[in-house]
Design a protein around this motif. Sequence first.
Motif, PDB file in Angstrom:
ATOM      1  N   VAL A 252      -5.859  -3.432  -4.225  1.00 46.72           N
ATOM      2  CA  VAL A 252      -6.977  -2.636  -4.536  1.00 46.72           C
ATOM      3  C   VAL A 252      -8.257  -3.522  -4.342  1.00 46.72           C
ATOM      4  O   VAL A 252      -9.348  -3.438  -3.602  1.00 46.72           O
ATOM      5  N   LEU A 267      -3.345  -2.835  -8.292  1.00 46.30           N
ATOM      6  CA  LEU A 267      -4.106  -1.527  -9.097  1.00 46.30           C
ATOM      7  C   LEU A 267      -3.591  -1.553 -10.580  1.00 46.30           C
ATOM      8  O   LEU A 267      -4.625  -1.195 -11.284  1.00 46.30           O
ATOM      9  N   LEU A 270      -6.126  -3.358 -12.571  1.00 49.68           N
ATOM     10  CA  LEU A 270      -7.340  -3.083 -12.783  1.00 49.68           C
ATOM     11  C   LEU A 270      -7.147  -1.669 -13.522  1.00 49.68           C
ATOM     12  O   LEU A 270      -8.528  -1.510 -14.227  1.00 49.68           O
ATOM     13  N   HIS A 320     -10.757   3.453 -10.303  1.00 52.16           N
ATOM     14  CA  HIS A 320      -9.619   2.666  -9.774  1.00 52.16           C
ATOM     15  C   HIS A 320      -8.451   3.477  -9.654  1.00 52.16           C
ATOM     16  O   HIS A 320      -7.723   3.509  -8.301  1.00 52.16           O
ATOM     17  N   HIS A 323      -9.089   5.815  -6.464  1.00 49.06           N
ATOM     18  CA  HIS A 323      -8.839   5.149  -5.294  1.00 49.06           C
ATOM     19  C   HIS A 323      -7.107   5.144  -4.913  1.00 49.06           C
ATOM     20  O   HIS A 323      -6.716   5.281  -3.815  1.00 49.06           O
TER      21      HIS A 323
END
Length: 402
Positions: A252, A267, A270, A320, A323
Amino acid sequence: MQSGPQPADFADVRATNLAVVLRHLRMNAPCSRADIAAATGLNKATVSSLVADLIDRRLVRETGMTERRIGRPATMLVLDGSPYAAIGMEVNADYMTVVAVDLAGRKLLSWRRAFAGSSANPGQAAASIAALAKRAVGKVEKEGRRTLGLTVGVPGLVGGDGIVRLAPNLRWHDVDLRSALRKALGEPPYPIEVENDANLAVLAEQRYGGFAETANLIYLTGEIGIGAGIISEGRLMRGERGFAGEFGHLLVDPSGPVCGCGRRGCLEALAGVGALVARTLPDAATSSPTELEPEVEEVVRRAKAGDPKVLDALAETGKHLGHGVATVANLLNPDVVVLGGYFVQLAPWLIPAAEAELRARSIAPEAGGTRLVASTLELGAAATGGAARVLDTIDSGRLPTP
């Protein structure tokens, strides 16, 4: 030498037909022999013979009569399976769960235990897993049930041979967990399997969750790590060696924090629950992983109280997640993406930001119809999925002997 398609053996055909009848009953019971014949295309004499076999195996039982508009009342059939139990376990960094279910999916037991998975070495961990499994098997057998199988879910890369190739949050590399469990349990007569926890969780969601039988479904584990169990066109997607679904290790932010896998900007680093707790409760960031559950509860408490720091962190985490979900939505176009584990408690704050990011990053109109929802299953869905995996073998025709 003969080549090409060969005629099916009679025993194979009968096993297949037994499985067809059993699956129909699981989906439609109570129903009659005539109902089964009409729905499956099998003739009535064949259905009667198959049902008699299933009754002998105590997989099916008769239950009363129902009036029909034409002809005599019909005897109705339901799943039985009272002599049997399927057992599933989930092993995570901060807890273990074991679940036993009968053939109809009724829970016979559900236990959860604290487990210092990240600090125990593989030998100690296998001993703890085996001890809890032995207790569960002992309980169902004391009730007169035979164990059909045990499937253990682990957060990591698991090969078809039952070897855990890599489980970063448990600090395992090349651990032959299946062999260790077979030895610890005294080479039991029932099969033991080891599988990725997300794969098992999505099987549980497909069989027992709010979107049961959905053909295109993704389940995201919301533990310290984030794995993805993927059902595509009705089938579990495992990949060439069983390593598909490492959702948490999508890149990411190349300059982001270091992940448990050793890479930077994943990911998981985060949007994982551990990362969220570290941002919102810095005093707890170095605490034991066994404290993750009360820390999540504290995050929820502060979010409900309107703590701006916590609300901002939850919105960032949701962004996140969105995403990552958009990435898999663009690749696979699932109908539903289900947030599981600790994400369920956090879903009221995560989903709005995640949905906005999903819509913004999806190439298809309306994000291709992909919905983002919280699971209705309890924490430890992978354990339920482990039991479901055992029952899947029954559905496929590998029936217990009478």
